[in-house]
Write an enzyme that holds these catalytic residues in place. Sequence first.
Site, PDB file in Angstrom:
ATOM      1  CB  SER A  56      -1.003  -0.019   1.249  1.00  0.00           C
ATOM      2  OG  SER A  56      -2.085  -0.832   0.752  1.00  0.00           O
ATOM      3  CE  LYS A  59      -4.766   1.905  -0.799  1.00  0.00           C
ATOM      4  NZ  LYS A  59      -4.180   0.767  -0.700  1.00  0.00           N
ATOM      5  CB  SER A 116      -4.502   1.830   3.396  1.00  0.00           C
ATOM      6  OG  SER A 116      -3.520   1.413   2.417  1.00  0.00           O
TER       7      SER A 116
END
Length: 351
Positions: A56, A59, A116
């Site tokens: 993640s 991101k 997230s």
Amino acid sequence: MRSPFRKALLLCALTAVGMGSARAQYAGHVSSFVMDARTGAVLSQSDAELQRYPASLTKLMTLYLTFRALEAHQITLDQDVPVSIHASMQAPSKLGLVPGTRLTVEQGILALVTKSANDAACALGEFLGGGDEVRFAQLMTQQARALGMTNTTFRNASGLPDPDQVTTAHDLALLAQHLINDFPQYYHYFGVPSFYFHRHLVPNHDPMLKIYAGADGMKTGYTDAAGHNLVTSAIRGNVRLIGVVLGSSSNGRRSMEMASILDDAFASEGVAPQPLMHPVAPRTMMIASARHGGRFAHSRTLVASNRPMEVADAPTGPRRFGRITRRGASVRMVSAHHVATHHKAGRHPRG
């Protein structure tokens, strides 16, 4: 002698495999990097050029391109982002978005920095990529090259597993530095402890905000193949550091490894050490809930946080989202030279 020999042999094997396919991953083998956010000085590193799965932490680039489009007035914070079937089907962590509904750009940003949320990341990616997440991933990779991230390739907006989506601790530190220095007006989002989404509280995943004095944002990441990843920025006095830990074996270990490398780096910069915040004292929680004049108004309330906050599950009941007209926005790339020129006067990171 035995342990150093085995480590050297392992690293040789990892390097050889990584150079051949750029797919080899080594969860449990930690890569780390610490830099001074303002000067770019490297304060420590360990296997920082080893290609890893970002999970993640991907991101961060989705957010970079979102902030870039906001700054260029290509999109606005209250603009509607369509939720496609593809976005709604992303694996958790997610908000539980329903196809054919919408969220705002600002809600998408908050969903990425707190929970997230993969469905929100995919929706933002499709929106900025003109309806195509694959095209957006190509824009992500192009932007990575413009920022000097030479060992990074993106394949999606969320960080869900893809064997060709790779990065390094060094590259992620560069990205974090650009997020802080290029978009100081948006950096505060990374420190939001929670926000309300349709009357459900969505707390922030990042434990460093609660335990490490001076930590004010960035991102966590985890998949089985990647291990436990973390990017943290912390400021003490007039020194801001960026730390990256990739491939740790657990969330707790990841936090302690990050605290250790940041402590050492602050000490090397002449900053006095501070103890971890255990237990965490009651803190001010910034909640983005009400809208005033088309923007979220941040209200503050004191909450007891002497234990870790758990992420609320996405609501399963029916939603009353408005219908949307499908539309997209394409983002422009920006070179590192342009960024440096544009921001060299009067733009400083926020503490």
